[in-house]
Scaffold this motif. Sequence first.
Motif, PDB file in Angstrom:
ATOM      1  N   GLN A  27       0.980  -0.917   0.231  1.00 47.18           N
ATOM      2  CA  GLN A  27      -0.272  -0.086  -0.439  1.00 47.18           C
ATOM      3  C   GLN A  27       0.984   1.397  -0.483  1.00 47.18           C
ATOM      4  O   GLN A  27       1.047   2.044  -0.661  1.00 47.18           O
ATOM      5  CB  GLN A  27      -0.960   0.083   1.313  1.00 47.18           C
ATOM      6  N   THR A  28       2.090   1.499   0.745  1.00 47.21           N
ATOM      7  CA  THR A  28       2.943   2.186   0.933  1.00 47.21           C
ATOM      8  C   THR A  28       3.993   2.825   0.067  1.00 47.21           C
ATOM      9  O   THR A  28       4.488   3.546  -0.429  1.00 47.21           O
ATOM     10  CB  THR A  28       2.868   2.771   1.965  1.00 47.21           C
ATOM     11  N   LEU A  29       4.406   1.270  -0.244  1.00 45.34           N
ATOM     12  CA  LEU A  29       5.909   1.716  -1.039  1.00 45.34           C
ATOM     13  C   LEU A  29       5.769   1.897  -2.486  1.00 45.34           C
ATOM     14  O   LEU A  29       6.587   2.412  -3.071  1.00 45.34           O
ATOM     15  CB  LEU A  29       6.541   0.666  -0.473  1.00 45.34           C
ATOM     16  N   TYR A  30       4.975   0.655  -2.814  1.00 44.57           N
ATOM     17  CA  TYR A  30       4.846   0.550  -4.241  1.00 44.57           C
ATOM     18  C   TYR A  30       4.288   1.129  -5.265  1.00 44.57           C
ATOM     19  O   TYR A  30       4.015   0.661  -7.076  1.00 44.57           O
ATOM     20  CB  TYR A  30       4.801  -0.768  -4.714  1.00 44.57           C
ATOM     21  N   PRO A  31       3.101   2.208  -4.723  1.00 42.77           N
ATOM     22  CA  PRO A  31       2.361   3.297  -5.766  1.00 42.77           C
ATOM     23  C   PRO A  31       3.565   4.002  -6.991  1.00 42.77           C
ATOM     24  O   PRO A  31       3.213   4.755  -8.162  1.00 42.77           O
ATOM     25  CB  PRO A  31       1.810   3.578  -4.675  1.00 42.77           C
ATOM     26  N   THR A  32       4.268   4.397  -6.144  1.00 45.18           N
ATOM     27  CA  THR A  32       5.270   5.226  -7.050  1.00 45.18           C
ATOM     28  C   THR A  32       5.857   4.037  -8.168  1.00 45.18           C
ATOM     29  O   THR A  32       6.031   4.802  -8.917  1.00 45.18           O
ATOM     30  CB  THR A  32       6.603   5.951  -5.783  1.00 45.18           C
ATOM     31  N   PHE A  33       6.518   3.305  -7.939  1.00 47.12           N
ATOM     32  CA  PHE A  33       7.070   1.975  -8.434  1.00 47.12           C
ATOM     33  C   PHE A  33       6.184   2.333  -9.910  1.00 47.12           C
ATOM     34  O   PHE A  33       7.071   2.616 -11.104  1.00 47.12           O
ATOM     35  CB  PHE A  33       6.721   0.617  -8.053  1.00 47.12           C
ATOM     36  N   GLY A  34       4.851   2.358  -9.980  1.00 44.96           N
ATOM     37  CA  GLY A  34       4.072   2.088 -11.017  1.00 44.96           C
ATOM     38  C   GLY A  34       4.241   3.189 -11.747  1.00 44.96           C
ATOM     39  O   GLY A  34       3.818   3.374 -13.156  1.00 44.96           O
ATOM     40  N   LYS A  35       4.588   4.600 -11.193  1.00 51.13           N
ATOM     41  CA  LYS A  35       3.984   5.827 -11.465  1.00 51.13           C
ATOM     42  C   LYS A  35       4.947   6.005 -12.387  1.00 51.13           C
ATOM     43  O   LYS A  35       4.556   6.571 -13.617  1.00 51.13           O
ATOM     44  CB  LYS A  35       3.368   6.357 -10.749  1.00 51.13           C
ATOM     45  N   VAL A  36       6.292   5.142 -11.981  1.00 48.68           N
ATOM     46  CA  VAL A  36       6.899   6.187 -12.210  1.00 48.68           C
ATOM     47  C   VAL A  36       7.945   4.880 -13.306  1.00 48.68           C
ATOM     48  O   VAL A  36       7.943   5.079 -14.770  1.00 48.68           O
ATOM     49  CB  VAL A  36       8.881   6.387 -11.754  1.00 48.68           C
ATOM     50  N   SER A  37       7.685   3.529 -13.276  1.00 50.44           N
ATOM     51  CA  SER A  37       8.485   2.157 -14.094  1.00 50.44           C
ATOM     52  C   SER A  37       7.230   1.902 -14.898  1.00 50.44           C
ATOM     53  O   SER A  37       7.915   1.828 -15.986  1.00 50.44           O
ATOM     54  CB  SER A  37       8.899   1.340 -13.266  1.00 50.44           C
ATOM     55  N   GLY A  38       6.197   2.180 -14.494  1.00 49.79           N
ATOM     56  CA  GLY A  38       4.783   1.563 -15.870  1.00 49.79           C
ATOM     57  C   GLY A  38       5.316   2.535 -16.690  1.00 49.79           C
ATOM     58  O   GLY A  38       5.283   2.262 -17.809  1.00 49.79           O
ATOM     59  N   VAL A  39       5.795   3.890 -16.769  1.00 53.91           N
ATOM     60  CA  VAL A  39       5.684   4.705 -17.891  1.00 53.91           C
ATOM     61  C   VAL A  39       6.833   4.746 -18.655  1.00 53.91           C
ATOM     62  O   VAL A  39       7.073   4.223 -20.280  1.00 53.91           O
ATOM     63  CB  VAL A  39       5.423   6.279 -17.432  1.00 53.91           C
ATOM     64  N   CYS A  40       8.155   4.204 -17.751  1.00 52.00           N
ATOM     65  CA  CYS A  40       9.070   3.634 -18.615  1.00 52.00           C
ATOM     66  C   CYS A  40       8.858   2.211 -19.622  1.00 52.00           C
ATOM     67  O   CYS A  40       9.601   2.280 -20.262  1.00 52.00           O
ATOM     68  CB  CYS A  40      10.293   3.925 -17.338  1.00 52.00           C
ATOM     69  N   GLU A  41       8.353   1.897 -18.360  1.00 56.89           N
ATOM     70  CA  GLU A  41       8.380   0.046 -19.301  1.00 56.89           C
ATOM     71  C   GLU A  41       7.695   0.483 -20.341  1.00 56.89           C
ATOM     72  O   GLU A  41       7.655  -0.330 -21.483  1.00 56.89           O
ATOM     73  CB  GLU A  41       7.974  -1.043 -18.424  1.00 56.89           C
ATOM     74  N   ILE A  42       6.406   1.169 -20.688  1.00 56.16           N
ATOM     75  CA  ILE A  42       5.692   1.718 -21.954  1.00 56.16           C
ATOM     76  C   ILE A  42       6.505   1.945 -22.385  1.00 56.16           C
ATOM     77  O   ILE A  42       6.642   1.459 -24.351  1.00 56.16           O
ATOM     78  CB  ILE A  42       4.436   2.012 -21.897  1.00 56.16           C
ATOM     79  N   GLY A  43       7.457   3.034 -22.781  1.00 55.07           N
ATOM     80  CA  GLY A  43       7.877   3.855 -23.158  1.00 55.07           C
ATOM     81  C   GLY A  43       9.168   2.475 -23.974  1.00 55.07           C
ATOM     82  O   GLY A  43       9.562   2.964 -25.211  1.00 55.07           O
ATOM     83  N   ALA A  44       9.723   1.431 -23.369  1.00 55.08           N
ATOM     84  CA  ALA A  44      10.609   0.708 -23.420  1.00 55.08           C
ATOM     85  C   ALA A  44      10.374  -0.446 -24.651  1.00 55.08           C
ATOM     86  O   ALA A  44      11.069  -0.268 -25.952  1.00 55.08           O
ATOM     87  CB  ALA A  44      11.125   0.044 -22.114  1.00 55.08           C
ATOM     88  N   VAL A  45       8.479  -0.720 -24.555  1.00 62.72           N
ATOM     89  CA  VAL A  45       8.141  -1.869 -25.598  1.00 62.72           C
ATOM     90  C   VAL A  45       8.055  -0.569 -27.148  1.00 62.72           C
ATOM     91  O   VAL A  45       8.215  -1.393 -27.780  1.00 62.72           O
ATOM     92  CB  VAL A  45       6.597  -1.559 -24.967  1.00 62.72           C
ATOM     93  N   ILE A  46       7.706   1.036 -27.042  1.00 62.78           N
ATOM     94  CA  ILE A  46       7.594   1.199 -28.232  1.00 62.78           C
ATOM     95  C   ILE A  46       8.556   1.524 -28.644  1.00 62.78           C
ATOM     96  O   ILE A  46       8.999   0.878 -29.864  1.00 62.78           O
ATOM     97  CB  ILE A  46       6.795   2.347 -27.985  1.00 62.78           C
ATOM     98  N   ALA A  47       9.928   1.866 -27.867  1.00 59.28           N
ATOM     99  CA  ALA A  47      11.211   1.661 -28.644  1.00 59.28           C
ATOM    100  C   ALA A  47      12.057   0.634 -28.825  1.00 59.28           C
ATOM    101  O   ALA A  47      12.292   0.740 -30.257  1.00 59.28           O
ATOM    102  CB  ALA A  47      12.039   2.294 -27.356  1.00 59.28           C
ATOM    103  N   CYS A  48      11.183  -0.857 -28.502  1.00 64.46           N
ATOM    104  CA  CYS A  48      12.045  -1.933 -28.870  1.00 64.46           C
ATOM    105  C   CYS A  48      11.098  -1.939 -30.051  1.00 64.46           C
ATOM    106  O   CYS A  48      11.782  -2.295 -31.146  1.00 64.46           O
ATOM    107  CB  CYS A  48      11.540  -2.914 -27.616  1.00 64.46           C
ATOM    108  N   LEU A  49       9.895  -1.813 -29.758  1.00 62.56           N
ATOM    109  CA  LEU A  49       8.912  -2.024 -31.261  1.00 62.56           C
ATOM    110  C   LEU A  49       9.038  -1.354 -32.769  1.00 62.56           C
ATOM    111  O   LEU A  49       9.956  -1.630 -34.101  1.00 62.56           O
ATOM    112  CB  LEU A  49       7.568  -1.796 -31.698  1.00 62.56           C
ATOM    113  N   ALA A  50       9.637  -0.036 -31.828  1.00 62.63           N
ATOM    114  CA  ALA A  50       9.913   1.187 -32.882  1.00 62.63           C
ATOM    115  C   ALA A  50      11.838   0.447 -33.599  1.00 62.63           C
ATOM    116  O   ALA A  50      12.062   0.339 -34.901  1.00 62.63           O
ATOM    117  CB  ALA A  50      10.488   2.104 -32.972  1.00 62.63           C
TER     118      ALA A  50
END
Length: 153
Positions: A27-50
Amino acid sequence: MSAAVAHLLEMPAKLNYDGALWLKLLQTLYPTFGKVSGVCEIGAVIACLALVAVVRKRRRAFRWTLLAASCLAATHAIFWIWVAPVNTALVPLSPETLPANWERWRDQWEFAHAARAILQIVALAALVVSVLTELPTTARDSEERPGLNEPGA
């Protein structure tokens, strides 16, 4: 990749925590993980597909790059199939309302994150190999590949 690897490295300790402490982390530690790494991981998929599209005519690099893109896409599938349902079910709870089978939920969450970390490591390795397959192995190879010796190539 850092958030997934962090989950993997934390996993042995967290498997020994009681339900209240594990829930508190969720509940307290991981919400930030998703907000930051979630965006980065989506960007990684897009960059890799490109990149897959760019190297599509380079057979050896294409295969490795496609493997990397597939691994990154699989990490998203794992998140939505196994991690997100745990977040939805458990994040709103309190230690008093934690279900009796909370360990099953914990194991699903932890091992799904471990699988994601391993897939991201494989993806990075595949991208490195895709670059290495394109490097000339001898001086003659570089002469046979126009553009490799030119500035900016």
